[in-house]
Structures are given as structure tokens and as C-alpha cells.
Scaffold this motif. Structure first.
Motif, PDB file in Angstrom:
ATOM      1  N   THR B 237       1.095  -1.173  -0.052  1.00  0.00           N
ATOM      2  CA  THR B 237      -0.035   0.130  -0.020  1.00  0.00           C
ATOM      3  C   THR B 237       0.937   1.304   0.182  1.00  0.00           C
ATOM      4  OG1 THR B 237      -1.793  -1.077   1.133  1.00  0.00           O
ATOM      5  CG2 THR B 237      -1.830   1.212   1.433  1.00  0.00           C
ATOM      6  N   GLN B 238       0.694   2.165  -0.997  1.00  0.00           N
ATOM      7  CA  GLN B 238       1.239   3.257  -0.825  1.00  0.00           C
ATOM      8  C   GLN B 238       0.315   4.653  -0.922  1.00  0.00           C
ATOM      9  OE1 GLN B 238       4.691   3.354  -1.013  1.00  0.00           O
ATOM     10  NE2 GLN B 238       4.809   1.135  -1.542  1.00  0.00           N
ATOM     11  N   ALA B 239       0.678   5.448  -0.052  1.00  0.00           N
ATOM     12  CA  ALA B 239      -0.080   6.481   0.333  1.00  0.00           C
ATOM     13  C   ALA B 239      -1.431   6.371   0.431  1.00  0.00           C
ATOM     14  CB  ALA B 239       0.057   7.646  -0.845  1.00  0.00           C
ATOM     15  N   GLY B 240      -1.766   5.246   1.225  1.00  0.00           N
ATOM     16  CA  GLY B 240      -3.232   4.757   1.453  1.00  0.00           C
ATOM     17  C   GLY B 240      -3.765   4.192   0.243  1.00  0.00           C
ATOM     18  N   ILE B 241      -3.091   3.795  -0.842  1.00  0.00           N
ATOM     19  CA  ILE B 241      -3.496   3.203  -1.933  1.00  0.00           C
ATOM     20  C   ILE B 241      -3.124   1.907  -2.000  1.00  0.00           C
ATOM     21  CG2 ILE B 241      -3.643   3.426  -4.415  1.00  0.00           C
ATOM     22  CD1 ILE B 241      -3.478   6.369  -3.996  1.00  0.00           C
ATOM     23  N   LYS B 242      -3.841   0.784  -2.252  1.00  0.00           N
ATOM     24  CA  LYS B 242      -3.562  -0.517  -2.296  1.00  0.00           C
ATOM     25  C   LYS B 242      -3.007  -0.636  -3.646  1.00  0.00           C
ATOM     26  CE  LYS B 242      -3.908  -5.254  -0.722  1.00  0.00           C
ATOM     27  NZ  LYS B 242      -4.915  -5.868  -0.653  1.00  0.00           N
ATOM     28  N   ILE B 243      -1.752  -1.499  -3.820  1.00  0.00           N
ATOM     29  CA  ILE B 243      -1.427  -1.389  -5.286  1.00  0.00           C
ATOM     30  C   ILE B 243      -1.827  -2.807  -5.808  1.00  0.00           C
ATOM     31  CG2 ILE B 243       0.840  -1.368  -6.840  1.00  0.00           C
ATOM     32  CD1 ILE B 243       0.176   1.252  -5.488  1.00  0.00           C
ATOM     33  N   THR B 244      -1.740  -3.813  -5.174  1.00  0.00           N
ATOM     34  CA  THR B 244      -2.141  -4.945  -5.459  1.00  0.00           C
ATOM     35  C   THR B 244      -3.417  -5.294  -6.069  1.00  0.00           C
ATOM     36  OG1 THR B 244      -0.880  -6.070  -3.615  1.00  0.00           O
ATOM     37  CG2 THR B 244      -2.464  -7.688  -4.744  1.00  0.00           C
ATOM     38  N   GLY B 245      -3.584  -5.555  -7.402  1.00  0.00           N
ATOM     39  CA  GLY B 245      -4.858  -5.460  -7.979  1.00  0.00           C
ATOM     40  C   GLY B 245      -5.538  -3.974  -8.354  1.00  0.00           C
ATOM     41  N   ILE B 246      -4.833  -3.240  -8.210  1.00  0.00           N
ATOM     42  CA  ILE B 246      -5.268  -1.851  -8.293  1.00  0.00           C
ATOM     43  C   ILE B 246      -6.179  -1.623  -9.600  1.00  0.00           C
ATOM     44  CG2 ILE B 246      -3.116  -0.713  -9.327  1.00  0.00           C
ATOM     45  CD1 ILE B 246      -3.565   1.583  -7.861  1.00  0.00           C
ATOM     46  N   ASN B 247      -7.216  -0.896  -9.323  1.00  0.00           N
ATOM     47  CA  ASN B 247      -8.290  -0.563 -10.342  1.00  0.00           C
ATOM     48  C   ASN B 247      -8.218  -1.704 -11.441  1.00  0.00           C
ATOM     49  OD1 ASN B 247      -8.245   2.126  -9.424  1.00  0.00           O
ATOM     50  ND2 ASN B 247      -6.676   2.690 -10.701  1.00  0.00           N
ATOM     51  N   GLY B 248      -8.428  -2.921 -10.642  1.00  0.00           N
ATOM     52  CA  GLY B 248      -8.809  -4.035 -11.507  1.00  0.00           C
ATOM     53  C   GLY B 248      -7.752  -4.620 -12.308  1.00  0.00           C
ATOM     54  N   GLN B 249      -6.493  -4.186 -12.320  1.00  0.00           N
ATOM     55  CA  GLN B 249      -5.385  -4.358 -13.164  1.00  0.00           C
ATOM     56  C   GLN B 249      -4.782  -5.801 -12.318  1.00  0.00           C
ATOM     57  OE1 GLN B 249      -4.392  -3.059 -15.901  1.00  0.00           O
ATOM     58  NE2 GLN B 249      -5.739  -1.317 -15.825  1.00  0.00           N
ATOM     59  N   ALA B 250      -4.260  -6.568 -13.244  1.00  0.00           N
ATOM     60  CA  ALA B 250      -3.627  -7.835 -12.840  1.00  0.00           C
ATOM     61  C   ALA B 250      -2.096  -7.646 -12.140  1.00  0.00           C
ATOM     62  CB  ALA B 250      -3.503  -8.792 -13.953  1.00  0.00           C
ATOM     63  N   ILE B 251      -2.032  -6.576 -11.080  1.00  0.00           N
ATOM     64  CA  ILE B 251      -0.992  -6.541 -10.341  1.00  0.00           C
ATOM     65  C   ILE B 251      -1.058  -7.461  -9.065  1.00  0.00           C
ATOM     66  CG2 ILE B 251       0.480  -4.827  -9.136  1.00  0.00           C
ATOM     67  CD1 ILE B 251      -0.065  -4.365 -12.217  1.00  0.00           C
ATOM     68  N   SER B 252       0.163  -8.360  -9.137  1.00  0.00           N
ATOM     69  CA  SER B 252       0.309  -9.225  -8.081  1.00  0.00           C
ATOM     70  C   SER B 252       0.927  -8.616  -7.015  1.00  0.00           C
ATOM     71  CB  SER B 252       1.074 -10.554  -8.666  1.00  0.00           C
ATOM     72  OG  SER B 252       2.567  -9.953  -8.775  1.00  0.00           O
ATOM     73  N   VAL B 253       0.710  -9.383  -5.819  1.00  0.00           N
ATOM     74  CA  VAL B 253       1.350  -8.877  -4.637  1.00  0.00           C
ATOM     75  C   VAL B 253       2.957  -8.503  -4.810  1.00  0.00           C
ATOM     76  CG1 VAL B 253       2.299  -9.566  -2.276  1.00  0.00           C
ATOM     77  CG2 VAL B 253      -0.288 -10.008  -3.298  1.00  0.00           C
ATOM     78  N   ASN B 254       3.624  -9.735  -5.532  1.00  0.00           N
ATOM     79  CA  ASN B 254       4.866  -9.443  -5.715  1.00  0.00           C
ATOM     80  C   ASN B 254       5.306  -8.091  -6.723  1.00  0.00           C
ATOM     81  OD1 ASN B 254       5.747 -11.717  -4.617  1.00  0.00           O
ATOM     82  ND2 ASN B 254       5.963 -12.996  -6.372  1.00  0.00           N
ATOM     83  N   ALA B 255       4.482  -8.050  -7.822  1.00  0.00           N
ATOM     84  CA  ALA B 255       4.821  -6.762  -8.539  1.00  0.00           C
ATOM     85  C   ALA B 255       4.446  -5.571  -7.819  1.00  0.00           C
ATOM     86  CB  ALA B 255       3.937  -7.019  -9.700  1.00  0.00           C
ATOM     87  N   ALA B 256       3.249  -5.480  -6.962  1.00  0.00           N
ATOM     88  CA  ALA B 256       3.070  -4.431  -6.121  1.00  0.00           C
ATOM     89  C   ALA B 256       4.178  -4.041  -5.065  1.00  0.00           C
ATOM     90  CB  ALA B 256       1.617  -4.688  -5.401  1.00  0.00           C
ATOM     91  N   THR B 257       4.926  -5.073  -4.675  1.00  0.00           N
ATOM     92  CA  THR B 257       6.070  -4.744  -3.706  1.00  0.00           C
ATOM     93  C   THR B 257       7.140  -4.264  -4.497  1.00  0.00           C
ATOM     94  OG1 THR B 257       6.794  -7.108  -3.556  1.00  0.00           O
ATOM     95  CG2 THR B 257       4.925  -6.297  -2.123  1.00  0.00           C
ATOM     96  N   GLU B 258       7.639  -4.845  -5.550  1.00  0.00           N
ATOM     97  CA  GLU B 258       8.492  -4.620  -6.697  1.00  0.00           C
ATOM     98  C   GLU B 258       8.616  -3.186  -6.961  1.00  0.00           C
ATOM     99  OE1 GLU B 258       8.075  -7.665  -9.447  1.00  0.00           O
ATOM    100  OE2 GLU B 258       8.855  -9.235  -8.313  1.00  0.00           O
ATOM    101  N   ALA B 259       7.342  -2.859  -7.324  1.00  0.00           N
ATOM    102  CA  ALA B 259       7.460  -1.491  -8.134  1.00  0.00           C
ATOM    103  C   ALA B 259       7.660  -0.164  -7.467  1.00  0.00           C
ATOM    104  CB  ALA B 259       5.796  -1.321  -8.379  1.00  0.00           C
ATOM    105  N   PHE B 260       7.788  -0.347  -5.994  1.00  0.00           N
ATOM    106  CA  PHE B 260       8.033   0.689  -4.991  1.00  0.00           C
ATOM    107  C   PHE B 260       9.137   0.185  -4.228  1.00  0.00           C
ATOM    108  CE2 PHE B 260       3.965   1.339  -6.806  1.00  0.00           C
ATOM    109  CZ  PHE B 260       3.645   2.679  -6.520  1.00  0.00           C
ATOM    110  N   ASP B 261      10.561   0.827  -4.306  1.00  0.00           N
ATOM    111  CA  ASP B 261      11.475   0.577  -3.291  1.00  0.00           C
ATOM    112  C   ASP B 261      11.190   1.697  -1.907  1.00  0.00           C
ATOM    113  OD1 ASP B 261      12.995  -0.898  -4.793  1.00  0.00           O
ATOM    114  OD2 ASP B 261      14.248   0.331  -5.272  1.00  0.00           O
ATOM    115  N   GLU B 262      11.544   0.754  -0.852  1.00  0.00           N
ATOM    116  CA  GLU B 262      11.094   1.709   0.420  1.00  0.00           C
ATOM    117  C   GLU B 262      12.518   2.387   1.178  1.00  0.00           C
ATOM    118  OE1 GLU B 262       8.089   2.270   1.007  1.00  0.00           O
ATOM    119  OE2 GLU B 262       7.554   0.569  -0.359  1.00  0.00           O
ATOM    120  N   PRO B 263      12.114   3.501   1.815  1.00  0.00           N
ATOM    121  CA  PRO B 263      13.147   4.026   2.530  1.00  0.00           C
ATOM    122  C   PRO B 263      13.489   3.502   3.706  1.00  0.00           C
ATOM    123  CG  PRO B 263      11.222   5.290   2.722  1.00  0.00           C
ATOM    124  CD  PRO B 263      10.657   4.307   2.016  1.00  0.00           C
ATOM    125  N   LEU B 264      14.403   3.688   4.594  1.00  0.00           N
ATOM    126  CA  LEU B 264      14.829   3.625   5.848  1.00  0.00           C
ATOM    127  C   LEU B 264      15.642   4.720   6.357  1.00  0.00           C
ATOM    128  CD1 LEU B 264      17.057   0.099   5.457  1.00  0.00           C
ATOM    129  CD2 LEU B 264      14.786   0.400   6.515  1.00  0.00           C
TER     130      LEU B 264
END
Lengths: 228, 278
Positions: B237-264
Motif C-alpha cells: 500500500t502506498q499513500a493509502g492506496i492498495k497497489i495489488t490488483g489496483i483498479n482491476g489491473q492484474a498486479i500481483s502482490v509481488n509486482a506491487a512490492t517490486e514497483a516501489f522501493d522503500e526508505p529506511l
């Protein structure tokens, strides 16, 4: 004492921050740099077309436009892969397509009613059955995307948006490195993109949109984007 | 690049610019002297520095802290690759040695760049710590004791350093808002680290590791020993928006996590590199 920030209100013909950014635009920005520094007039811009908006919303729409372009490209690539593609390449390019769609849809939802409409793309100069054409275009798009996010950073006011841009740009850089290595192993960060200080490129929106323009049919109006 | 044009443009707005940069000739001499060490592409930083001097602005403590922190991490990476390239028989000749040499050079350039940037702001760069690349906190017998004799260990540590470096720069970006050229320079380093990470991960994949150029979930592809460098990357989830399956797109959990790198955060990064610093 006045500083660069508080002098914003003065009617300067030259925006300091923007020429600093032009200066950072790299070799491809030299023409723009000359235009920006030598002529005592603003760059003339057409005020028609889809307006990206102003402030952080404008920058997010700018990113949304670029992600639309990338997502459309990889969707087309993955709808009928180029001749002779390997299974490994098929998986990697499918991943990238999904990442770009995720980025596009994220911006669409984040922008909500402020989002620009879907853009019409023009891929007529790409030969999608040719590995060379597809990867060459992918490389150009990914390197452009990296430089676009890098250059947009200073234009973003909100820390959360800056972090979001950061979360995406490093993924674009991973894509860029992979595509480059598929074309020529070891070219992931060569001197085409990295300078002698070990720095990647950054480009301002006008330059980026100019480079992307041949691939986007819809006219984009970036007049209201922040300049600093 | 016509620097005089720029000054003339500023003069139109601020007639006192030459008094601020006083005398002009001295400022220009300083600028050009600085420019010898810092190439054209870093001009925004150099110019920013000159203007900061001119307008009696000092770099904020925040900006200095970020640069010092970044320098420490770059020292770590630079020495790591320098020693790796120098270790006879560690890295296979050809493409692998070529790639690691490229990365080594970038890290050394980052060290030099950050030192120059700090000095130009009137700050003293932190000294290079003593490193223990076995992650043994000085024992040299930590979990990566064979880091300079075993190529796979070397690549595993390299991957961890690069992916961690990306997260470190990302986490510091908000502290640089308003710093102009410094923020841009940091972002321009950030994406280079990501390019390195992608390549190292492909090098590891070629040797059988189960990794892609991007980070899937919080998978390390290495093991629990480096888990802290990947914790948090599993965000869907990015800025409160769930990326997995966003807007009916076939975005897997893996792709959703890969698409955004996270800060530390800085504290998280320092905890990660602590075993490597004596």
C-alpha cells in the motif's frame, strides 16, 4: 539579509532555481541552457493542450504522464513479444510492464479528480517485432524516466510526495540497468548516463517532455508546473 | 556554460550581487578552482555553494548531517569494492571484474564528490572509519569472514550494501527539501546505487541465486543475516492506496512490492552497518 528564497517576488526575468536545474540537465540540455541564460525572455510555450496543473499536483501529473507512456509501451511489448525472445527476457519485461502499470494506476488514484486524462501515444516508429527496436526504446524511456524523477525532486514541496517519487525512481533505475544489460552486459551505469562524479542525470520537465513528445499524440501543456 | 551571463541576469534583479560576491574576480576564481574538482554536471551544487556564500547563507545542520551520513556509507562501499577488486582471484576476469570495477569507481567518485561538497560548505568531512567487512565488528571473523575469498559471499554483501544504500538515500531526501542542488545531487547518486543494485542482483542470479533486479516482497535472496536490509520492502500500500490488483489491473502482490522501493531511517541504516564498522 534577503536570500534566494525571499527574493522570489522580485520581477526577475530569470528564475535562479530553474537555470540551476538547466545547468544540471547534462549535455542534452546545453541548447536549453543557452536559451535560458542568454536570452532575456521567457521560453515561449503553447498554452493549449492538456494542462498538467501547478504545484505538487502538476508534478504528480507530469509523473503520471510519463508512467502512462511507459505502461502503454510495455503493455504493447508484452501483447506480442519480439522475435526470438528468451523466457528470462519475457519474465523480466512482464515484470516491468506490471511495475509501470502499478505506477500509472497509483498516480491516477492519488491524483483523483486532479488527474489528467489518459494520453494517446504514438509508437509508430517502434518495430515491436524487433528486439533491438524494443530494447532500444525501453532504454531511452527508462533513462529518461530516471532523469525526469531526479530533476523533479527539487520541484516537489511535500516530503511525502518526494519520498514517493524516490520510491519509484529507484525502481526505474533498476529497470534502466536491466534493459541496458540486456542490450550490452555491463552497460548498466556507463558513461552515457553517469558522469565523472558518479552522478546520474537529472532533467527538467520541459526537456523531458520535449524528448517524449514524438511518442505522445496528446498535446501536453506544462506551463503551470513549478519552476523552482 | 556561460557563467558571466548568469551573473549578469542576476544583476538585473539584484544590483548588489557583485558586492555580495565580493570581489567578483575572487568569487570567480574560487568558482573556477572549485570547478576543477567538480565537473560540469555538478555545477548546480557548485553554483549553489557560491550563491550561498554570496548571500551569507550557511548550509543547515540537516544538510550537513545528510552529507556526512552519506559520506560514511560511501566510504564503506568504496573500500569494500576497492578491496574486492584488489583481492587476487576473487572476481572472475572479464565482465564480472569489469562491472565491479565500474561500481568501485563510482563509489570512490561519490566519496570525493561528497567530501568536496562538504568542504565547499565550510564543513570538515568525517574521517573514514575502520571497516570489518566480515560484519564482525572488528573481529574479522563475522558471518561474512570469507567475503574477500569467496565470490558468492562478496556478491551477497555487495547486493546488501547497494540495496541498503538505495534505501538510505531515499530516507534522507526529505531532509534536503529546499537545499536545491544538494537534493538533486543526492538523487543523482541514489539512482546510481539502484543501477548498481540491479546489476549485482543479475550477477547473483547468473550464479544461481533466486533474485531479480528488483526487490520482491522482503526477500533477501541471501538469508536471515541481512533481513533488516529488506524489512519493509513488502509494502503493498502506498499513500493509502492498495497497489495489488489496483483498479482491476492484474498486479500481483509481488509486482506491487517490486514497483516501489522503500526508505529506511538513518537509525535503521546505522544499525544495519554497525557490524561492519569497527
Amino acid at each position: 539579509m534577503e536570500n534566494l528564497r525571499t527574493q522570489k517576488d522580485h520581477s526577475a526575468r530569470l528564475d535562479r532555481r530553474s537555470f540551476l536545474q538547466f545547468a544540471g540537465a547534462g549535455a542534452a540540455g546545453i541548447a536549453l541552457l543557452a536559451a535560458g541564460c542568454k536570452k532575456d525572455e521567457s521560453m515561449m510555450m503553447d498554452s493549449t493542450g492538456v494542462n498538467l496543473g501547478s504545484g505538487d499536483v502538476g508534478i504528480l501529473n507530469y509523473a503520471y504522464a510519463l508512467e502512462q507512456l511507459e505502461a502503454a509501451f510495455y503493455t504493447r511489448v508484452a501483447s506480442s513479444f519480439y522475435t526470438g525472445i528468451t523466457e528470462a527476457e519475457r519474465l523480466l519485461l512482464s515484470d516491468i510492464r506490471d511495475h509501470e502499470i502499478a505506477h500509472r494506476e497509483f498516480f491516477k488514484n492519488a491524483l483523483g479528480s486532479n488527474a489528467i486524462p489518459g494520453l494517446e501515444v504514438d509508437f509508430s516508429m517502434i518495430n515491436f517485432s524487433s528486439r533491438e527496436s524494443v530494447l532500444g526504446t525501453a532504454k531511452a524511456f527508462e533513462d529518461l524516466g530516471v532523469s525526469a524523477y531526479n530533476g523533479a525532486g527539487v520541484l516537489i514541496k511535500d516530503a511525502a510526495y518526494l519520498t514517493l517519487a524516490g520510491k519509484i525512481v529507484s525502481v526505474e533505475a533498476r529497470h534502466a540497468a536491466l534493459i541496458r544489460d540486456l542490450i550490452s552486459n555491463g552497460s548498466f551505469a556507463n558513461s552515457e548516463v553517469i558522469d565523472n562524479n558518479g552522478l546520474d542525470k537529472s532533467r527538467l520537465p520541459l526537456e523531458v517532455l520535449g524528448i517524449a513528445a514524438p511518442f505522445i499524440k496528446t498535446k501536453i501543456n506544462a506551463n503551470d508546473l513549478p519552476k523552482s | 556554460m556561460n557563467i558571466l551571463n548568469i551573473l549578469e541576469e542576476i544583476e538585473k534583479t539584484d544590483a548588489e550581487v557583485y558586492e555580495r560576491i565580493s570581489p567578483r574576480r575572487k568569487a570567480m576564481a574560487e568558482f573556477y578552482g572549485f570547478g576543477k574538482k567538480v565537473a560540469l554536471a555538478s555545477l548546480p551544487l557548485a553554483l549553489g555553494t557560491m550563491f550561498k556564500k554570496a548571500y551569507a547563507q550557511t548550509a543547515s545542520a540537516d544538510v550537513e548531517a545528510v552529507l556526512q551520513f552519506a559520506l560514511t556509507l560511501e566510504y564503506l562501499e568504496a573500500e569494500f569494492y576497492t578491496r574486492g577488486v584488489a583481492a587476487a582471484g576473487l572476481i572472475p576476469a572479464g565482465a564480472p571484474l569489469g562491472a565491479i570495477t565500474t561500481i568501485r569507481d563510482h563509489e570512490n567518485q561519490h566519496v570525493a564528490f561528497l567530501k568536496t561538497a562538504l568542504m565547499s560548505l565550510g564543513k570538515t568531512p568525517v574521517s573514514k572509519p575502520t571497516f570489518d567487512f566480515s560484519a564482525g565488528k572488528g573481529s574479522n571473523s563475522g558471518p561474512f569472514a570469507n567475503v574477500f575469498t569467496n565470490y558468492d559471499t562478496f556478491l551477497a554483501v555487495a547486493q546488501t550494501f547497494e540495496d541498503t544504500g538505495v534505501r538510505a538515500y531515499k530516507g534522507q531526501a526529505p531532509a534536503l527539501i529546499g537545499s536545491g542542488g544538494v537534493l538533486t545531487a543526492a538523487l543523482n547518486i541514489h539512482s546510481v546505487e539502484a543501477r548498481h543494485a540491479a546489476h549485482i542482483r543479475q550477477m547473483r542470479k547468473a550464479r544461481g541465486a533466486n533474485v531479480k533486479p528488483w526487490i520482491t516482497g522482503m526477500d533477501t535472496g541471501i538469508g536471515a543475516i541481512v533481513q533488516k536490509s529488506y524489512e519493509g520492502e513488502e509494502l503493498e500500500t502506498q499513500a493509502g492506496i492498495k497497489i495489488t490488483g489496483i483498479n482491476g489491473q492484474a498486479i500481483s502482490v509481488n509486482a506491487a512490492t517490486e514497483a516501489f522501493d522503500e526508505p529506511l531511517t538513518k537509525a535503521q541504516i546505522l544499525a544495519i552497518v554497525d557490524p561492519f564498522i569497527v
